[in-house]
Design a protein around this motif. Structure first.
Motif, mmCIF file in Angstrom:
data_model
loop_
_atom_site.group_PDB
_atom_site.id
_atom_site.type_symbol
_atom_site.label_atom_id
_atom_site.label_comp_id
_atom_site.label_asym_id
_atom_site.label_seq_id
_atom_site.Cartn_x
_atom_site.Cartn_y
_atom_site.Cartn_z
ATOM 1 N N GLY A 97 0.788 -1.222 0.000
ATOM 2 C CA GLY A 97 0.000 0.000 0.000
ATOM 3 C C GLY A 97 0.820 1.271 0.000
ATOM 4 N N ASN A 98 2.140 1.155 -0.039
ATOM 5 C CA ASN A 98 3.015 2.328 -0.028
ATOM 6 C C ASN A 98 3.205 2.815 -1.460
ATOM 7 O OD1 ASN A 98 5.320 4.012 -0.104
ATOM 8 N ND2 ASN A 98 6.057 3.139 1.807
ATOM 9 N N PHE A 99 2.721 4.031 -1.740
ATOM 10 C CA PHE A 99 2.783 4.568 -3.101
ATOM 11 C C PHE A 99 4.213 4.649 -3.616
ATOM 12 C CE2 PHE A 99 3.434 8.126 -5.973
ATOM 13 C CZ PHE A 99 2.600 7.778 -7.010
ATOM 14 N N ASP A 100 5.137 5.111 -2.784
ATOM 15 C CA ASP A 100 6.526 5.256 -3.227
ATOM 16 C C ASP A 100 7.121 3.904 -3.628
ATOM 17 O OD1 ASP A 100 6.539 8.000 -2.873
ATOM 18 O OD2 ASP A 100 7.289 7.863 -0.815
ATOM 19 N N ASP A 101 6.807 2.866 -2.870
ATOM 20 C CA ASP A 101 7.308 1.533 -3.211
ATOM 21 C C ASP A 101 6.668 1.018 -4.493
ATOM 22 O OD1 ASP A 101 8.892 1.598 -0.981
ATOM 23 O OD2 ASP A 101 7.623 0.271 0.219
ATOM 24 N N ALA A 102 5.381 1.282 -4.673
ATOM 25 C CA ALA A 102 4.695 0.854 -5.894
ATOM 26 C C ALA A 102 5.317 1.547 -7.106
ATOM 27 C CB ALA A 102 3.201 1.166 -5.810
ATOM 28 N N TYR A 103 5.619 2.817 -6.979
ATOM 29 C CA TYR A 103 6.258 3.569 -8.058
ATOM 30 C C TYR A 103 7.630 2.991 -8.361
ATOM 31 C CZ TYR A 103 7.744 7.571 -10.831
ATOM 32 O OH TYR A 103 8.183 8.375 -11.841
ATOM 33 N N SER A 104 8.366 2.675 -7.315
ATOM 34 C CA SER A 104 9.707 2.108 -7.464
ATOM 35 C C SER A 104 9.667 0.763 -8.185
ATOM 36 C CB SER A 104 10.364 1.953 -6.091
ATOM 37 O OG SER A 104 11.631 1.365 -6.208
#
Length: 78
Positions: free
Chosen positions: A41-48
């Protein structure tokens, strides 16, 4: 072995390594991949995750094209 043939071999070895990464990514997408779920659910991790996948596919595609051009060059010099 010519320098061109050495380069082709070097990049084919790299393609073999990348092929495993590409297969793994493709398997994730076939399983209804949801980057939000995979990242907790972490947007930054999903983007990464998306960036990482893009880098793998870009490198794979570029190396395949480079090998093709080297083979053309090799065939035209023989």
């Amino acid at each position: 072995m010519s320098k061109i043939e050495e380069l082709i071999k070097k990049y084919e070895d790299r393609l073999d390594i990348l092929q495993g990464d590409v297969d793994e990514i493709n398997d994730m997408y076939e399983e209804e991949f949801n980057p939000s779920d995979w990242s907790g659910g972490n947007f930054d991790d999903a983007y990464s995750i998306g960036e990482d996948h893009g880098e793998v596919f870009a490198e794979y595609s570029m190396i395949k094209r480079f090998i093709s051009e080297l083979e053309d060059l090799l065939n035209n010099t023989q």
